[in-house]
Write a protein that holds these residues in place. Structure first.
Motif, PDB file in Angstrom:
ATOM      1  N   THR A  52       0.479  16.778  -4.610  1.00  0.00           N
ATOM      2  CA  THR A  52      -0.109  16.514  -3.430  1.00  0.00           C
ATOM      3  C   THR A  52      -1.066  15.427  -3.191  1.00  0.00           C
ATOM      4  O   THR A  52      -1.050  14.897  -2.012  1.00  0.00           O
ATOM      5  N   VAL A  53      -1.685  14.800  -4.212  1.00  0.00           N
ATOM      6  CA  VAL A  53      -2.524  13.902  -4.113  1.00  0.00           C
ATOM      7  C   VAL A  53      -1.502  12.369  -3.638  1.00  0.00           C
ATOM      8  O   VAL A  53      -2.172  11.854  -2.847  1.00  0.00           O
ATOM      9  N   PHE A  54      -0.389  12.179  -4.615  1.00  0.00           N
ATOM     10  CA  PHE A  54       0.447  11.246  -3.950  1.00  0.00           C
ATOM     11  C   PHE A  54       0.737  11.434  -2.608  1.00  0.00           C
ATOM     12  O   PHE A  54       0.966  10.302  -1.867  1.00  0.00           O
ATOM     13  N   LEU A  55       0.954  12.395  -2.009  1.00  0.00           N
ATOM     14  CA  LEU A  55       1.772  12.436  -0.790  1.00  0.00           C
ATOM     15  C   LEU A  55       0.677  12.370   0.300  1.00  0.00           C
ATOM     16  O   LEU A  55       0.817  11.701   1.259  1.00  0.00           O
ATOM     17  N   SER A  66       2.804  11.913 -12.232  1.00  0.00           N
ATOM     18  CA  SER A  66       3.051  12.992 -11.761  1.00  0.00           C
ATOM     19  C   SER A  66       3.268  13.963 -12.925  1.00  0.00           C
ATOM     20  O   SER A  66       3.623  13.335 -14.022  1.00  0.00           O
ATOM     21  N   LYS A  67       3.048  15.440 -13.083  1.00  0.00           N
ATOM     22  CA  LYS A  67       3.230  16.274 -14.190  1.00  0.00           C
ATOM     23  C   LYS A  67       4.493  16.242 -14.647  1.00  0.00           C
ATOM     24  O   LYS A  67       4.813  16.219 -15.822  1.00  0.00           O
ATOM     25  N   ASN A  68       5.265  16.387 -13.673  1.00  0.00           N
ATOM     26  CA  ASN A  68       6.921  16.240 -14.072  1.00  0.00           C
ATOM     27  C   ASN A  68       7.378  15.249 -14.831  1.00  0.00           C
ATOM     28  O   ASN A  68       7.940  15.242 -15.948  1.00  0.00           O
ATOM     29  N   MET A  69       7.065  13.957 -14.445  1.00  0.00           N
ATOM     30  CA  MET A  69       7.402  12.938 -15.031  1.00  0.00           C
ATOM     31  C   MET A  69       6.838  12.561 -16.320  1.00  0.00           C
ATOM     32  O   MET A  69       7.332  12.207 -17.303  1.00  0.00           O
ATOM     33  N   PRO A  97       7.219  13.318 -24.832  1.00  0.00           N
ATOM     34  CA  PRO A  97       7.259  13.580 -26.305  1.00  0.00           C
ATOM     35  C   PRO A  97       7.858  12.125 -26.737  1.00  0.00           C
ATOM     36  O   PRO A  97       7.595  11.954 -28.246  1.00  0.00           O
ATOM     37  N   SER A  98       8.422  11.326 -26.193  1.00  0.00           N
ATOM     38  CA  SER A  98       9.076  10.082 -26.764  1.00  0.00           C
ATOM     39  C   SER A  98       7.945   8.735 -26.491  1.00  0.00           C
ATOM     40  O   SER A  98       8.292   7.808 -26.973  1.00  0.00           O
ATOM     41  N   VAL A  99       6.851   8.929 -25.966  1.00  0.00           N
ATOM     42  CA  VAL A  99       6.170   7.689 -25.271  1.00  0.00           C
ATOM     43  C   VAL A  99       4.676   7.921 -25.995  1.00  0.00           C
ATOM     44  O   VAL A  99       4.209   8.973 -25.550  1.00  0.00           O
ATOM     45  N   THR A 100       4.045   7.321 -26.657  1.00  0.00           N
ATOM     46  CA  THR A 100       2.939   7.324 -27.165  1.00  0.00           C
ATOM     47  C   THR A 100       1.656   6.769 -26.421  1.00  0.00           C
ATOM     48  O   THR A 100       0.604   7.209 -26.348  1.00  0.00           O
ATOM     49  N   LEU A 101       2.248   5.950 -25.300  1.00  0.00           N
ATOM     50  CA  LEU A 101       1.220   5.432 -24.393  1.00  0.00           C
ATOM     51  C   LEU A 101       0.609   6.431 -23.591  1.00  0.00           C
ATOM     52  O   LEU A 101       1.607   7.376 -22.913  1.00  0.00           O
ATOM     53  N   SER A 102      -0.485   6.299 -22.995  1.00  0.00           N
ATOM     54  CA  SER A 102      -1.042   7.349 -21.831  1.00  0.00           C
ATOM     55  C   SER A 102      -0.312   6.916 -20.585  1.00  0.00           C
ATOM     56  O   SER A 102      -0.045   5.668 -20.414  1.00  0.00           O
ATOM     57  N   PRO A 103       0.071   7.835 -20.040  1.00  0.00           N
ATOM     58  CA  PRO A 103       0.735   7.359 -18.437  1.00  0.00           C
ATOM     59  C   PRO A 103      -0.024   6.425 -17.637  1.00  0.00           C
ATOM     60  O   PRO A 103       0.693   5.540 -17.034  1.00  0.00           O
ATOM     61  N   TRP A 104      -1.198   6.583 -17.670  1.00  0.00           N
ATOM     62  CA  TRP A 104      -1.877   5.486 -16.911  1.00  0.00           C
ATOM     63  C   TRP A 104      -1.772   4.240 -17.404  1.00  0.00           C
ATOM     64  O   TRP A 104      -1.630   3.178 -16.483  1.00  0.00           O
ATOM     65  N   ARG A 105      -1.621   4.094 -18.583  1.00  0.00           N
ATOM     66  CA  ARG A 105      -1.491   2.800 -19.149  1.00  0.00           C
ATOM     67  C   ARG A 105      -0.232   2.006 -18.907  1.00  0.00           C
ATOM     68  O   ARG A 105       0.260   0.894 -18.382  1.00  0.00           O
ATOM     69  N   ILE A 153       0.811  -1.236  -0.040  1.00  0.00           N
ATOM     70  CA  ILE A 153       0.094  -0.075   0.140  1.00  0.00           C
ATOM     71  C   ILE A 153       0.673   1.234   0.051  1.00  0.00           C
ATOM     72  O   ILE A 153       0.703   2.207  -0.542  1.00  0.00           O
ATOM     73  N   ILE A 154       2.108   1.050   0.685  1.00  0.00           N
ATOM     74  CA  ILE A 154       2.942   2.306   0.753  1.00  0.00           C
ATOM     75  C   ILE A 154       3.831   2.443  -0.627  1.00  0.00           C
ATOM     76  O   ILE A 154       4.053   3.646  -1.114  1.00  0.00           O
ATOM     77  N   ILE A 155       4.071   1.453  -1.241  1.00  0.00           N
ATOM     78  CA  ILE A 155       4.893   1.491  -2.406  1.00  0.00           C
ATOM     79  C   ILE A 155       4.006   2.027  -3.515  1.00  0.00           C
ATOM     80  O   ILE A 155       4.644   2.670  -4.316  1.00  0.00           O
ATOM     81  N   LEU A 156       2.685   1.709  -3.555  1.00  0.00           N
ATOM     82  CA  LEU A 156       1.979   2.116  -4.705  1.00  0.00           C
ATOM     83  C   LEU A 156       1.735   3.554  -5.140  1.00  0.00           C
ATOM     84  O   LEU A 156       1.982   3.999  -6.252  1.00  0.00           O
ATOM     85  N   PRO A 157       1.541   4.593  -4.103  1.00  0.00           N
ATOM     86  CA  PRO A 157       1.591   5.852  -4.177  1.00  0.00           C
ATOM     87  C   PRO A 157       3.035   6.218  -4.950  1.00  0.00           C
ATOM     88  O   PRO A 157       3.314   7.128  -5.457  1.00  0.00           O
ATOM     89  N   GLY A 158       4.051   5.621  -4.448  1.00  0.00           N
ATOM     90  CA  GLY A 158       5.410   6.054  -4.788  1.00  0.00           C
ATOM     91  C   GLY A 158       5.513   5.752  -6.288  1.00  0.00           C
ATOM     92  O   GLY A 158       6.078   6.480  -7.340  1.00  0.00           O
ATOM     93  N   VAL A 159       5.036   4.575  -6.892  1.00  0.00           N
ATOM     94  CA  VAL A 159       5.002   4.014  -8.095  1.00  0.00           C
ATOM     95  C   VAL A 159       4.318   4.991  -9.140  1.00  0.00           C
ATOM     96  O   VAL A 159       4.486   5.582 -10.197  1.00  0.00           O
ATOM     97  N   ALA A 160       2.997   5.454  -8.457  1.00  0.00           N
ATOM     98  CA  ALA A 160       1.923   6.197  -9.013  1.00  0.00           C
ATOM     99  C   ALA A 160       2.721   7.680  -9.179  1.00  0.00           C
ATOM    100  O   ALA A 160       2.491   8.381 -10.159  1.00  0.00           O
TER     101      ALA A 160
END
Length: 565
Positions: free
Chosen positions: A419-422, A232-235, A241-249, A220-227
Motif C-alpha cells: 500500500t505504501v508504493f500505491l 515489496s515483500k513478494n519480490m 534465497p539466491s541474492v545476498t545483498l539487501s533489497p534496498w541496496r 517521480i511516477i516511475i520511481l515507486p514502480g521500481v521500488a
C-alpha cells in the motif's frame, strides 16, 4: 517537480545565458508566457556575420548582419529538436529519480544501519548540502568547458556515487556517498535546461522547455514502480534465497543506472551552438547548424544557406585588444558582484528580496522534507494499522511506531508494504494536473494571485496533516499539498524575474534559491529530530511558514512589467 530554471528565466528577459550565475541553485522548469523579444547584440563577441549562398537554396536571403537567432532560424525546427527534447527529458527524469530515491531507502536501510529518525534526517539533508555546494561548481564548468561536458561529468559522478553507496557497509560511508550523489546530480538538473534552450529560438523555447517539465513527473511516477518491484515483500521473498545483498541496496544500484544511460545518450549530442559562438568557436558552431539543418530537412549539410561565420576573426582581434593583466578579470568580477549586492541592499529592492528569500525558505523546508518522508510516514501507518486494525490514529500517533530492530547484525529482512508504493504513486500522479495547467493559470489570473493562493492553500493542507485520522485521509491531504508545492517555486522565480532588473536578476535568483536549499536542509534535520519526540512542532512550523509567506507576498506588486528592462 517544477524546480528552478534560472538560465531560461534570464534568457526570456534578454539576459545572457553565458552569465549563468548558479551559485547555490537547484534548477527546475519555469513555464511561463513571457513575450519573446530579440535583443540587439551588445558586443561583437555575441554577433555572427554570415555569407549566404543563394545558389541551390530555396531560402532567399540577402547578405547582411546575422545574429544567433537568425542563424538558428535557417537550421529549421523539426526532428532534431524532438530528439534533443527526448534525450534531455531522459536526463531530467533521471534527475528526478536520483533526487528522490532516498524516500524509499529511509524505511528500508534503517534496519541495516540501525537508524534513528534523527539519523534519517541527516541522511536526507546531506544530499541537499551536496546540491547546495555543487551547483556553483557545475555552473563554472558549464561556462568554461561547455554545457554538454558539465552534464556528462555530473551524470558520471552521480552514477559512481550512487553505485558506491549501494555497497556501503556503515552509515558514515553511506552519508559521504549520498553527499556526492547530491553534488553530482544537481549539475545535470540545473544545466539540462540551458543545454536544451540554447538549441531553440526565443519563439520555441517556452514551448519545448514546458514539455521538458513533464519528464520530471515521469521520473517521480516511475520511481515507486521500481521500488515496488524491488522492495515489496513478494519480490523480496522471491529472490532473497539466491541474492545476498539487501533489497534496498539493489534498489539504489538500479536507480544509478539511468545516470549511466543518460550519459551515453547525451554523449552523441553536440555542444550548443550558442556556447560555441560565445566562446569564439565559430567553425564548430557552423558544423552544429549544418547537422541540425540536415537532420530537420533531409537535405545535404552543404546546402545549409549560411556558408561562413566571419565573426571569429573579429572576435580574436577584439580579445587581443582587450587583453588585461593576470587577475584583472577576477578583480573586475568581484567588483561587479559587490556593486550588485549594494544595489540589491537598497531600499528599492531589499524588501522584495527579503520576501522572496523567506518564501522560498519556507516553501522548500516543507516541500523537500515531506516529499522525502512520505514513504516513511505511510510505512508507519501501515505498521500501525496492521497491529491495531480497529483503531484510527493521526500522523503523530503512528510516528511512535517503528520497525523492530534485529537482535543480531545480519538479521534484517525489512520490506515495505504494498500500500505504501500505491499511495506514493497516487501522490506523484497528483502533480500532473497542476504542472500541466500552471502556465494557463498564470496567464489567466496572474503570477501574484497563483503564488499567494497556492502558498496559503498549501499551508492549510500542511496544518491539516495534524487532523487526519487514517492513511486515506493522509493520502488525500498529502496529494493536495504536493500538487501545489511542486509548482510554487517555479511561480516564485517568475515573480523574481519581474521584480528585478536584468543586471540584478541573476544574483536575486541565486540568493532566493539558495535560501530555499537552506530551508530544505533545515526542514529535514528538524523533522528527523522531532518526528519521534513531538511531530506537531514541524507540521505547524511548515504550515505557518507557508501561510506567512503567502501573506508577505501580498506586498509584491501585481504588474508583470515592474522590472525596468
Amino acid at each position: 517537480m517544477l524546480i528552478h530554471y534560472l538560465p531560461k528565466l534570464l534568457a526570456d528577459r534578454g539576459s545572457s545565458i553565458d552569465g549563468f550565475e548558479c551559485s547555490g541553485l537547484v534548477a527546475g522548469a519555469v513555464f511561463v508566457d513571457v513575450p519573446s523579444r530579440k535583443m540587439p547584440p551588445k558586443d561583437l563577441s555575441f554577433s555572427v556575420y554570415a555569407d549566404v549562398d543563394l545558389e541551390g537554396s530555396e531560402d532567399f536571403v540577402e547578405r547582411r548582419h546575422c545574429d544567433f537567432e537568425t542563424a538558428l532560424e535557417y537550421s529549421k525546427v523539426g526532428k532534431f529538436q524532438w530528439l534533443l527534447l527526448t534525450i534531455s527529458g531522459v536526463v531530467y527524469a533521471t534527475c528526478a529519480i536520483s533526487s528522490t530515491a532516498l524516500s524509499f531507502v529511509l524505511p528500508s536501510a534503517g534496519c541495516d544501519f540501525a537508524l534513528t529518525s534523527a539519523d534519517k534526517g541527516k541522511l536526507t539533508a546531506i544530499s541537499l548540502v551536496g546540491m547546495l555546494l555543487g551547483c556553483g561548481v557545475w555552473g563554472s564548468i558549464a561556462d568554461s568547458q561547455g554545457r554538454k561536458v558539465a552534464v556528462m561529468l555530473s551524470l558520471l559522478m552521480d552514477f559512481f556515487a550512487a553505485a558506491l553507496s549501494s555497497a556501503a557497509q556503515n552509515f558514515d560511508v553511506f552519508l559521504v556517498c549520498r553527499f556526492f550523489n547530491g553534488f553530482g546530480i544537481i549539475g545535470a538538473t540545473s544545466i539540462v535546461f540551458p543545454y536544451l534552450g540554447e538549441f531553440l529560438s526565443n519563439g520555441d523555447r517556452d514551448r519545448y522547455l514546458g514539455r521538458l517539465e513533464v519528464f520530471w513527473n515521469f521520473g517521480i511516477i516511475i520511481l515507486p514502480g521500481v521500488a515496488w518491484c524491488l522492495l515489496s515483500k513478494n519480490m523480496v521473498d522471491l529472490y532473497a534465497p539466491s541474492v545476498t545483498l539487501s533489497p534496498w541496496r539493489i534498489f539504489v544500484l538500479v536507480c544509478s543506472l539511468p545516470s549511466l544511460i543518460s550519459y551515453v545518450l547525451i554523449y552523441y549530442l553536440p555542444e550548443t551552438p550558442k556556447y560555441l559562438m560565445d566562446h569564439g568557436k565559430y567553425e564548430k558552431a557552423k558544423m552544429v547548424f549544418q547537422k541540425m539543418y540536415a537532420f530537420n530537412t533531409g537535405r545535404p549539410m552543404e546546402t545549409y544557406p549560411v556558408r561562413r561565420l566571419e565573426g571569429e576573426a573579429i572576435h580574436q582581434t577584439t580579445c587581443k585588444m582587450r587583453k588585461k593583466p593576470a587577475g584583472y578579470s577576477l578583480w573586475r568580477s568581484v567588483g561587479n558582484v559587490a556593486e550588485r549586492v549594494r544595489a540589491l541592499a537598497s531600499q528599492q529592492y531589499l524588501k522584495y528580496l527579503a520576501i522572496t528569500c523567506f518564501a522560498d525558505f519556507g516553501l522548500m523546508a516543507s516541500y523537500y522534507t515531506l516529499v522525502l518522508w512520505f514513504p516513511e510516514i505511510f510505512e508507519r501507518f501501515n505498521l500501525y494499522e496492521t497491529r491495531h486494525p480497529d483503531k484510527t490514529a493521526g500522523i503523530c500517533a503512528v510516528s511512535q511506531i517503528r520497525p523492530t530492530r534485529p537482535s543480531r547484525p545480519g538479521q534484517c529482512n525489512f520490506t515495505i508494504g504494498n500500500t505504501v508504493f500505491l499511495e506514493t504513486l497516487v501522490i506523484a500522479l497528483s502533480c500532473l494536473p497542476t504542472s500541466a495547467s500552471l502556465s494557463c493559470f498564470m496567464h489567466k489570473f496572474g503570477k501574484k494571485f497563483v503564488l499567494v493562493f497556492g502558498l496559503i492553500l498549501s499551508g492549510l493542507s500542511a496544518l491539516a496533516l495534524d487532523l487526519v485520522q487514517n492513511s486515506t485521509q493522509t493520502l488525500l491531504v498529502s496529494s493536495v499539498f504536493e500538487s501545489l508545492t511542486s509548482v510554487l517555486e517555479a511561480v516564485l522565480l517568475c515573480v523574481v524575474v519581474d521584480l528585478f532588473p536584468t543586471n540584478l536578476r541573476a544574483l536575486a535568483l541565486s540568493l532566493t534559491v539558495t535560501c530555499g536549499r537552506l530551508g530544505a536542509i533545515f526542514g529535514n534535520v528538524t523533522f528527523g529530530l522531532l518526528l519521534d519526540l513531538n511531530c506537531v512542532v514541524p507540521i505547524y512550523l511548515f504550515g505557518i511558514f507557508l501561510i506567512g509567506s503567502g501573506v508577505l507576498c501580498l506586498a509584491i506588486p501585481r504588474s508583470d512589467g515592474y522590472a525596468p528592462m
